[in-house]
Design an enzyme around this catalytic site. Sequence first.
Site, PDB file in Angstrom:
ATOM      1  N   PRO A  73      36.039 -73.689  67.084  1.00  0.00           N
ATOM      2  CA  PRO A  73      37.257 -73.296  67.003  1.00  0.00           C
ATOM      3  C   PRO A  73      38.281 -73.775  68.366  1.00  0.00           C
ATOM      4  O   PRO A  73      39.416 -73.386  68.231  1.00  0.00           O
ATOM      5  CB  PRO A  73      37.159 -71.658  67.498  1.00  0.00           C
ATOM      6  N   GLY A  87      42.164 -68.785  69.849  1.00  0.00           N
ATOM      7  CA  GLY A  87      41.089 -68.237  70.704  1.00  0.00           C
ATOM      8  C   GLY A  87      39.775 -69.131  70.966  1.00  0.00           C
ATOM      9  O   GLY A  87      39.964 -70.314  70.637  1.00  0.00           O
ATOM     10  N   ASP A 121      40.982 -83.254  62.068  1.00  0.00           N
ATOM     11  CA  ASP A 121      41.960 -82.303  61.955  1.00  0.00           C
ATOM     12  C   ASP A 121      42.739 -82.044  63.454  1.00  0.00           C
ATOM     13  O   ASP A 121      42.241 -82.193  64.463  1.00  0.00           O
ATOM     14  CB  ASP A 121      41.473 -80.982  61.556  1.00  0.00           C
ATOM     15  N   MET A 164      44.588 -67.643  58.809  1.00  0.00           N
ATOM     16  CA  MET A 164      45.799 -68.184  58.353  1.00  0.00           C
ATOM     17  C   MET A 164      47.005 -67.080  57.996  1.00  0.00           C
ATOM     18  O   MET A 164      47.632 -67.283  57.011  1.00  0.00           O
ATOM     19  CB  MET A 164      45.833 -69.180  57.260  1.00  0.00           C
ATOM     20  N   LYS A 179      45.925 -82.457  59.368  1.00  0.00           N
ATOM     21  CA  LYS A 179      46.130 -81.432  58.187  1.00  0.00           C
ATOM     22  C   LYS A 179      46.102 -80.127  58.632  1.00  0.00           C
ATOM     23  O   LYS A 179      45.546 -79.736  59.465  1.00  0.00           O
ATOM     24  CB  LYS A 179      45.156 -81.687  57.222  1.00  0.00           C
ATOM     25  N   GLY A 210      38.409 -78.301  62.325  1.00  0.00           N
ATOM     26  CA  GLY A 210      38.205 -77.177  63.016  1.00  0.00           C
ATOM     27  C   GLY A 210      37.257 -76.225  62.553  1.00  0.00           C
ATOM     28  O   GLY A 210      36.895 -76.140  61.369  1.00  0.00           O
TER      29      GLY A 210
HETATM   30  N1  SAH Z   1      37.501 -73.932  59.139  1.00  0.00           N
HETATM   31  C1  SAH Z   1      38.202 -73.175  60.196  1.00  0.00           C
HETATM   32  C2  SAH Z   1      39.292 -72.419  59.437  1.00  0.00           C
HETATM   33  C3  SAH Z   1      40.373 -73.459  59.048  1.00  0.00           C
HETATM   34  S1  SAH Z   1      41.780 -72.412  58.539  1.00  0.00           S
HETATM   35  C4  SAH Z   1      37.122 -72.241  60.793  1.00  0.00           C
HETATM   36  O1  SAH Z   1      36.180 -71.947  60.519  1.00  0.00           O
HETATM   37  O2  SAH Z   1      37.471 -71.742  61.972  1.00  0.00           O
HETATM   38  C5  SAH Z   1      42.924 -72.445  59.742  1.00  0.00           C
HETATM   39  C6  SAH Z   1      42.877 -70.934  60.337  1.00  0.00           C
HETATM   40  O3  SAH Z   1      41.788 -70.703  61.280  1.00  0.00           O
HETATM   41  C7  SAH Z   1      43.888 -70.614  61.340  1.00  0.00           C
HETATM   42  O4  SAH Z   1      44.925 -70.344  60.555  1.00  0.00           O
HETATM   43  C8  SAH Z   1      43.420 -69.473  62.046  1.00  0.00           C
HETATM   44  O5  SAH Z   1      43.541 -68.241  61.255  1.00  0.00           O
HETATM   45  C9  SAH Z   1      41.988 -69.787  62.263  1.00  0.00           C
HETATM   46  N2  SAH Z   1      41.719 -70.498  63.460  1.00  0.00           N
HETATM   47  C10 SAH Z   1      41.355 -71.691  63.770  1.00  0.00           C
HETATM   48  N3  SAH Z   1      41.088 -71.720  65.081  1.00  0.00           N
HETATM   49  C11 SAH Z   1      41.477 -70.545  65.556  1.00  0.00           C
HETATM   50  C12 SAH Z   1      41.395 -70.288  67.086  1.00  0.00           C
HETATM   51  N4  SAH Z   1      41.152 -71.206  67.882  1.00  0.00           N
HETATM   52  N5  SAH Z   1      41.955 -69.098  67.030  1.00  0.00           N
HETATM   53  C13 SAH Z   1      42.286 -68.161  66.422  1.00  0.00           C
HETATM   54  N6  SAH Z   1      42.212 -68.744  64.869  1.00  0.00           N
HETATM   55  C14 SAH Z   1      41.815 -69.922  64.796  1.00  0.00           C
END
Ligand code: SAH
Length: 517
Positions: free
Chosen positions: A17, A210, A40, A181, A62, A93
């Site tokens: 994350p 986070g 990404d 999201m 993206k 991510g």
């Molecule tokens: N594949 C990613 C999610 C991608 S969708 C995963 O497994 O985490 C993108 C969403 O993930 C963002 O809109 C947010 O809601 C969440 N997200 C990703 N990184 C984050 C972070 N560091 N802190 C909080 N929410 C996060």
Amino acid sequence: MTPPQRPGIVHLVGAGPGDPGLLTRRGADVLARAEVVVFDHLANERLLDLAPPAALRVRAGKSVGHCLLTQDQINATLAEHALAGRTVVRLKGGDPLVFGRGGEEADYLRERGVPFEIVPGVTAGVGATAYAGIPVTSRGVASAVAFVTGHQAPGLGACGSPARIDWPALARFPGTLVFYMGVTHLADIARALIDGGKPAATPAAVVESGTTPSQRVVDGDLASIAERAREARVRPPALLVVGEVATHRERLAWSESRPLFGRRIVVTRPREEAARSAAALEAMGAEVLIAPTVEILPVEDFAPLDAAIDRLGGYDWLVFTSTNGVRMFLDRLLARGRDLRALGRAKLAAIGSTTAEALGRYHIRADLIPPSFRSESLAEELARVGAGSRILLARADRGRTILQDELRRVAEVDQVAVYRNADVASIPAEVSGRIEAGTVDWITLSSPAIAVRLHALLAPEARSRVGRDVKLATISPVTTAAANGLGWDVAVEAAVHTWDGLVEALAAHVAGARASR
Ligand code: SAH
């Protein structure tokens, strides 16, 4: 006939994350072998440092709401490189399969006969919540957790998939709800849940960025959370957590209470040392910007060093004043086909504990480490125990000459340049820009040369902020004196003159400043 091409592969890798430390070991292994990395914007760019310098880096850019490279273009890029025989890492991510379209990418590759591997990652719903002090399940409180996309908030369509959410069913879900999201639709989501029968007083939290140094958490309940997040100007990426577990933060919010949490710190050490140095700060919650001002290079002419190595038997003392000196000297010795016996009866002196640890990595122990880790103290101790002896100083091609000057009075001293200390031409524009804008809190200085070089590399506007809104932390009194000589005030000076000593002094200063607020 052309020989059959070695097949390439695509590794779909979860970057975690945000905190680069949350990448898996498998992810790091494949990154280290990547020829192409397609990443990404949510994947921490620091992770790109793990790929070979020559690897092609493709920014897919993206993210929700910013379809910069279309999914079709990303798919095609992955397949094209792999079919040309390359090792491709698709860095995404969090986890690649959780709201990451990793499944679609894998399908596309399979259809074209491209081998692929999926390396899971820590998904935000687990990672960001953990750093916020929110356990997504908790015995007796939440026995289930649902990860939900907030992308399709009630009444909204978006640049994504067609699935619709059964809001009344979600409202009845017996456990924690984690929305991805959803930041821009918080009010709609909360309303839909309340309308579906979820109590308006259900605890809720929004976790922004986070696991990163800019992590922020807004607390509230279903009725208040959207308004509170709006007031706090929460921005993506952020998660909405709904459920009793959100209140556990009151006890468990560990990451925000780390000593350097949210502090923005510039590390000016040579690149070889910067990563390790950054790790100590990051573990305390700091954001680290790396801007080496000098670099460590091999000497141009090895003849004097080789001659010194061949004469080692004639010395009583061999003196090291840096970890680089230890590494470059002993690696050269080994490269010449010698081994540690070449050191003969010479005793070893190290300027401080870190240099002694570097010797330890070669299984040798320093005979002398001065009480205070600096040249003055080392000269004093050596003059005492080494008077009348033959001393070899293994050092950089430039730097202070105090050791040699002091010891020559009482002993026979040779010195040899083991590595070069060269100036870099510039520091990253992002770092100088942020110093100028005052959006960093600290600059660390670990030698007088680094202080002088940083001063020379900064534009006048940036320079004038240093020592004032951008504070300085130094490793020792000589470094402080160098900074003062450049017109810069120093806020923190390490009591123990090592990097760890500097970090400790910085953390103590920040804790003191917090307590007095
Ligand atoms: N594949 C990613 C999610 C991608 S969708 C995963 O497994 O985490 C993108 C969403 O993930 C963002 O809109 C947010 O809601 C969440 N997200 C990703 N990184 C984050 C972070 N560091 N802190 C909080 N929410 C996060």
